[in-house]
Design a protein around this motif. Structure first.
Motif, PDB file in Angstrom:
ATOM      1  N   UNK A  90       0.787  -1.226   0.000  1.00  0.00           N
ATOM      2  CA  UNK A  90       0.000   0.000   0.000  1.00  0.00           C
ATOM      3  C   UNK A  90       0.825   1.286   0.000  1.00  0.00           C
ATOM      4  N   UNK A  91       2.140   1.162   0.058  1.00  0.00           N
ATOM      5  CA  UNK A  91       2.957   2.372   0.102  1.00  0.00           C
ATOM      6  C   UNK A  91       3.070   3.008  -1.277  1.00  0.00           C
ATOM      7  N   UNK A  92       3.131   4.327  -1.289  1.00  0.00           N
ATOM      8  CA  UNK A  92       3.262   5.095  -2.536  1.00  0.00           C
ATOM      9  C   UNK A  92       4.505   4.650  -3.310  1.00  0.00           C
ATOM     10  N   UNK A  93       5.587   4.359  -2.601  1.00  0.00           N
ATOM     11  CA  UNK A  93       6.830   3.931  -3.262  1.00  0.00           C
ATOM     12  C   UNK A  93       6.624   2.632  -4.035  1.00  0.00           C
TER      13      UNK A  93
ATOM     14  N   UNK B 236       6.201   0.167  -9.425  1.00  0.00           N
ATOM     15  CA  UNK B 236       5.497  -0.672 -10.402  1.00  0.00           C
ATOM     16  C   UNK B 236       5.127   0.134 -11.647  1.00  0.00           C
ATOM     17  N   UNK B 237       4.653   1.347 -11.456  1.00  0.00           N
ATOM     18  CA  UNK B 237       4.282   2.188 -12.593  1.00  0.00           C
ATOM     19  C   UNK B 237       5.521   2.565 -13.410  1.00  0.00           C
ATOM     20  N   UNK B 238       6.629   2.818 -12.735  1.00  0.00           N
ATOM     21  CA  UNK B 238       7.883   3.121 -13.433  1.00  0.00           C
ATOM     22  C   UNK B 238       8.379   1.929 -14.248  1.00  0.00           C
ATOM     23  N   UNK B 239       8.022   0.713 -13.817  1.00  0.00           N
ATOM     24  CA  UNK B 239       8.423  -0.502 -14.526  1.00  0.00           C
ATOM     25  C   UNK B 239       7.421  -0.908 -15.611  1.00  0.00           C
ATOM     26  N   UNK B 240       6.432  -0.051 -15.856  1.00  0.00           N
ATOM     27  CA  UNK B 240       5.534  -0.297 -16.981  1.00  0.00           C
ATOM     28  C   UNK B 240       4.111  -0.698 -16.646  1.00  0.00           C
TER      29      UNK B 240
ATOM     30  N   UNK C  65      -4.846  -1.524  -4.783  1.00  0.00           N
ATOM     31  CA  UNK C  65      -4.470  -2.054  -3.473  1.00  0.00           C
ATOM     32  C   UNK C  65      -5.589  -2.964  -2.980  1.00  0.00           C
ATOM     33  N   UNK C  66      -5.200  -4.143  -2.504  1.00  0.00           N
ATOM     34  CA  UNK C  66      -6.167  -5.100  -1.951  1.00  0.00           C
ATOM     35  C   UNK C  66      -6.680  -4.588  -0.609  1.00  0.00           C
TER      36      UNK C  66
END
Length: 145
Positions: free
Chosen positions: A106-109, A114-118, A124-125
């Motif tokens: 759940x952390x922003x990092x 994940x978004x930076x990796x595509x 979030x569950x």
């Protein structure tokens, strides 16, 4: 009580010719209950679903199933979901398949990584199934245009 409708769910490594017009979703989720719930819901929504409980045969199944979209958990028993994302991005054959993350991280990092990796989207569950369904439709529509 039960329905006689044939399910477009497939077994590992198996194609289902009678459902070739359905959009194919690959679900990678190690939690059995979450995986079954996602499978059932996505089949109900009209998708052909192949689900994996771990990442061991991910690329083998990816090649055989040829999904239109991937739903990926980041915490898997045998491989890090980030590693899968990285490998997808480094392979021209797979880098354009939309990936939606469904994770307990759940952390922003975590989401930013994940978004930076595509990854295209990050949930979030516990995930709201209606929101997830809308995101899947949105990504499939972008991908098919």
């Amino acid at each position: 009580m039960g329905s006689n409708r044939k399910s477009p769910k497939v077994k590992s490594g198996e194609a289902s010719p009678q459902h070739t017009k359905l959009k194919r979703l690959l679900v990678v989720e190690d939690n059995n209950l979450n995986r079954l719930m996602l499978d059932d819901y996505l089949v109900f929504c009209g998708y052909q679903v192949l689900s994996l409980a771990c990442g061991a045969k991910f690329f083998e199944e990816l090649a055989a199933f040829q999904p239109h979209l991937i739903l990926l958990d980041l915490k898997l028993p045998d491989i890090d979901g980030y590693s899968i994302l990285e490998q997808l991005q480094n392979d021209s054959q797979w880098q354009n398949i939309p990936v939606i993350i469904v994770s307990a991280f759940a952390f922003k990092a975590d989401s930013q990584r994940a978004l930076n990796l595509g990854a295209r989207q990050y949930f979030i569950k516990p995930v709201n199934l209606n929101d997830l369904s809308q995101a899947i439709s949105q990504e499939l529509n972008k991908w098919s245009n």
